[in-house]
Every structure is written in structure tokens, then in C-alpha cells.
Motif scaffolding. Structure first.
Motif, short mmCIF file in Angstrom:
data_model
loop_
_atom_site.label_atom_id
_atom_site.label_comp_id
_atom_site.label_asym_id
_atom_site.label_seq_id
_atom_site.Cartn_x
_atom_site.Cartn_y
_atom_site.Cartn_z
N ASP A 66 0.85 -1.19 0.00
CA ASP A 66 0.00 0.00 0.00
C ASP A 66 0.89 1.25 0.00
OD1 ASP A 66 -2.29 -1.64 -0.02
OD2 ASP A 66 -2.25 -1.79 2.17
N ASP A 67 0.74 2.13 0.99
CA ASP A 67 1.54 3.36 0.98
C ASP A 67 2.67 3.34 2.01
OD1 ASP A 67 -0.03 3.50 3.23
OD2 ASP A 67 -0.41 5.65 3.06
N TYR A 68 3.03 2.15 2.48
CA TYR A 68 4.11 2.10 3.46
C TYR A 68 5.18 1.09 3.06
CZ TYR A 68 1.57 -1.99 5.26
OH TYR A 68 0.94 -3.19 5.38
N GLY A 69 6.36 1.27 3.66
CA GLY A 69 7.44 0.31 3.51
C GLY A 69 7.38 -0.66 4.67
N LYS A 70 7.57 -1.92 4.40
CA LYS A 70 7.54 -2.93 5.45
C LYS A 70 8.94 -3.52 5.59
CE LYS A 70 4.78 -6.36 7.62
NZ LYS A 70 5.05 -7.75 7.59
N ALA A 71 9.59 -3.20 6.71
CA ALA A 71 10.92 -3.73 7.00
C ALA A 71 10.76 -5.16 7.52
CB ALA A 71 11.61 -2.87 8.05
N GLU A 72 11.50 -6.07 6.94
CA GLU A 72 11.39 -7.47 7.31
C GLU A 72 12.77 -8.11 7.36
OE1 GLU A 72 7.10 -8.53 5.27
OE2 GLU A 72 8.89 -8.71 4.02
N LYS A 100 10.55 5.37 -3.01
CA LYS A 100 9.46 4.66 -3.68
C LYS A 100 8.08 5.23 -3.33
CE LYS A 100 11.89 1.79 -6.03
NZ LYS A 100 11.86 1.84 -7.49
N GLY A 101 8.07 6.35 -2.59
CA GLY A 101 6.82 7.04 -2.32
C GLY A 101 6.08 6.63 -1.06
N ALA A 102 6.71 5.87 -0.18
CA ALA A 102 6.05 5.45 1.06
C ALA A 102 5.92 6.63 2.01
CB ALA A 102 6.84 4.33 1.72
N SER A 103 4.84 6.65 2.77
CA SER A 103 4.62 7.71 3.76
C SER A 103 4.91 7.24 5.18
CB SER A 103 3.18 8.21 3.67
OG SER A 103 2.27 7.17 3.97
N ALA A 104 5.10 5.93 5.34
CA ALA A 104 5.36 5.38 6.67
C ALA A 104 6.10 4.05 6.54
CB ALA A 104 4.04 5.17 7.43
N MET A 105 6.64 3.63 7.66
CA MET A 105 7.29 2.32 7.76
C MET A 105 6.53 1.49 8.77
SD MET A 105 10.06 2.01 5.84
CE MET A 105 11.00 0.69 6.62
N LYS A 106 6.54 0.18 8.55
CA LYS A 106 5.92 -0.76 9.47
C LYS A 106 6.84 -1.96 9.59
CE LYS A 106 1.95 -3.17 8.50
NZ LYS A 106 0.51 -3.37 8.30
N LEU A 107 6.82 -2.61 10.74
CA LEU A 107 7.61 -3.82 10.92
C LEU A 107 7.02 -4.61 12.07
CD1 LEU A 107 9.48 -3.24 13.69
CD2 LEU A 107 10.71 -1.80 12.07
N ALA A 142 6.06 7.20 10.99
CA ALA A 142 5.80 8.08 9.85
C ALA A 142 7.13 8.50 9.25
CB ALA A 142 5.00 9.29 10.28
N LEU A 143 7.16 8.58 7.93
CA LEU A 143 8.36 9.05 7.23
C LEU A 143 8.19 10.54 6.92
CD1 LEU A 143 9.00 6.04 4.84
CD2 LEU A 143 10.29 6.66 6.89
N PRO A 144 9.30 11.27 6.81
CA PRO A 144 9.17 12.69 6.50
C PRO A 144 8.54 12.92 5.13
CG PRO A 144 11.49 12.01 6.52
CD PRO A 144 10.67 10.83 6.95
#
Length: 149
Positions: A66-72, A100-107, A142-144
Motif C-alpha cells: 500500500d503506501d508504506y514500507g515494510k521492514a522485514e 518509492k513514495g512510502a509515507s510510513a514504515m511498518k515492521l 511516519a516518514l518525512p
């Protein structure tokens, strides 16, 4: 002192090094079943390797969901923990997600890694859950905004 740098995986030898570090940390050290460590999502992820000189000492992957990056699969060998190496690895993932246009990170952080991620401004957003027999918490950051600080 360590001389570490992060590289995005660009070829098969680098990918193999990432998998070797993950094998050592997750399968050998933490007893995660090998079939759970390497999964069907590898092909859709960006992979990163943390090097000290020419030795792979950390690895991670990033997926865009979606609109976030997922660190794995974020991991650092015991010899390089508590050295700032993990922070460099996470900064590389966050930078790629921003590009890549992500607005947030999740993990999904292992219970023992929550303090590390809190230092990087991640917040716990779930109750504890089990993954591969290890307690985890979902965390987000949240990412800047582009053009921001």
C-alpha cells in the motif's frame, strides 16, 4: 572500530550473502524453521546487506505494501550488535521506502528488539503476538514528507 556500509542487493552473490546472514541469525541462533525464514515474498522485496569491509554482517529486506514500507528480516550478527550497524541498515530501508513514495514504515519487531526500534522513533501499534515461536509487536513510524526535513 567497525567500518560498516549498507548496500542494496544487485546480484546473486550479494543475495546469497544476505540469506547467509539471515540463516545464521534466525535459523541457527533463534531456531526459526528454515521453511519460514525464506518465503514466497523474497522476489517482491528489495534486499540489503550490511558489510564490515567485505564481510556481510547484517541483512534486511523491504517490501512496499500500500503506501508504506515494510521492514522485514532485519538482522545483525552478534559481533556487530550495539555498534550502530542496525541503525544504518534501518536508515537504508527508510530511504528506499521514501524514494518509492512510502509515507510510513511498518515492521514486526521481536520483543527483545522493541527498545532498539523505539530509539529509531517507531511506536508499538499492536498487542504481543507470536511469529515463528517468538513474541513480536507491530511497530510503525511516519516518514518525512518529501521536501521536508
Amino acid at each position: 572500530m567497525f567500518s560498516v556500509k549498507v548496500r542494496e542487493v544487485r546480484n546473486e552473490p550479494e543475495q546469497k550473502e544476505a540469506f547467509q546472514v539471515r540463516q545464521q541469525v534466525f535459523v541457527e541462533e533463534q531456531n526459526v524453521p528454515p521453511g519460514l525464514e525464506i518465503d514466497e515474498l523474497e522476489q517482491e522485496a528489495f534486499h540489503f546487506v550490511l558489510y564490515d569491509e567485505d564481510q556481510a554482517v547484517g541483512a534486511a529486506r523491504l517490501r512496499l505494501v500500500d503506501d508504506y514500507g515494510k521492514a522485514e528480516r532485519v538482522c545483525v550478527l552478534p559481533s556487530h550488535r550495539q555498534s550502530g550497524a542496525g541503525r544504518l541498515l534501518m536508515e537504508a530501508l527508510e530511504q528506499k521506502a521514501l524514494e518509492k513514495g512510502a509515507s510510513a514504515m511498518k515492521l514486526n519487531a521481536q520483543h527483545t528488539a522493541v527498545p532498539f526500534y523505539k530509539k529509531l522513533k517507531y511506536e508499538v501499534t499492536s498487542d504481543e503476538f507470536m511469529d515463528a515461536g517468538i513474541p513480536h509487536f507491530e511497530m510503525k513510524k511516519a516518514l518525512p514528507v518529501k521536501g521536508g526535513l
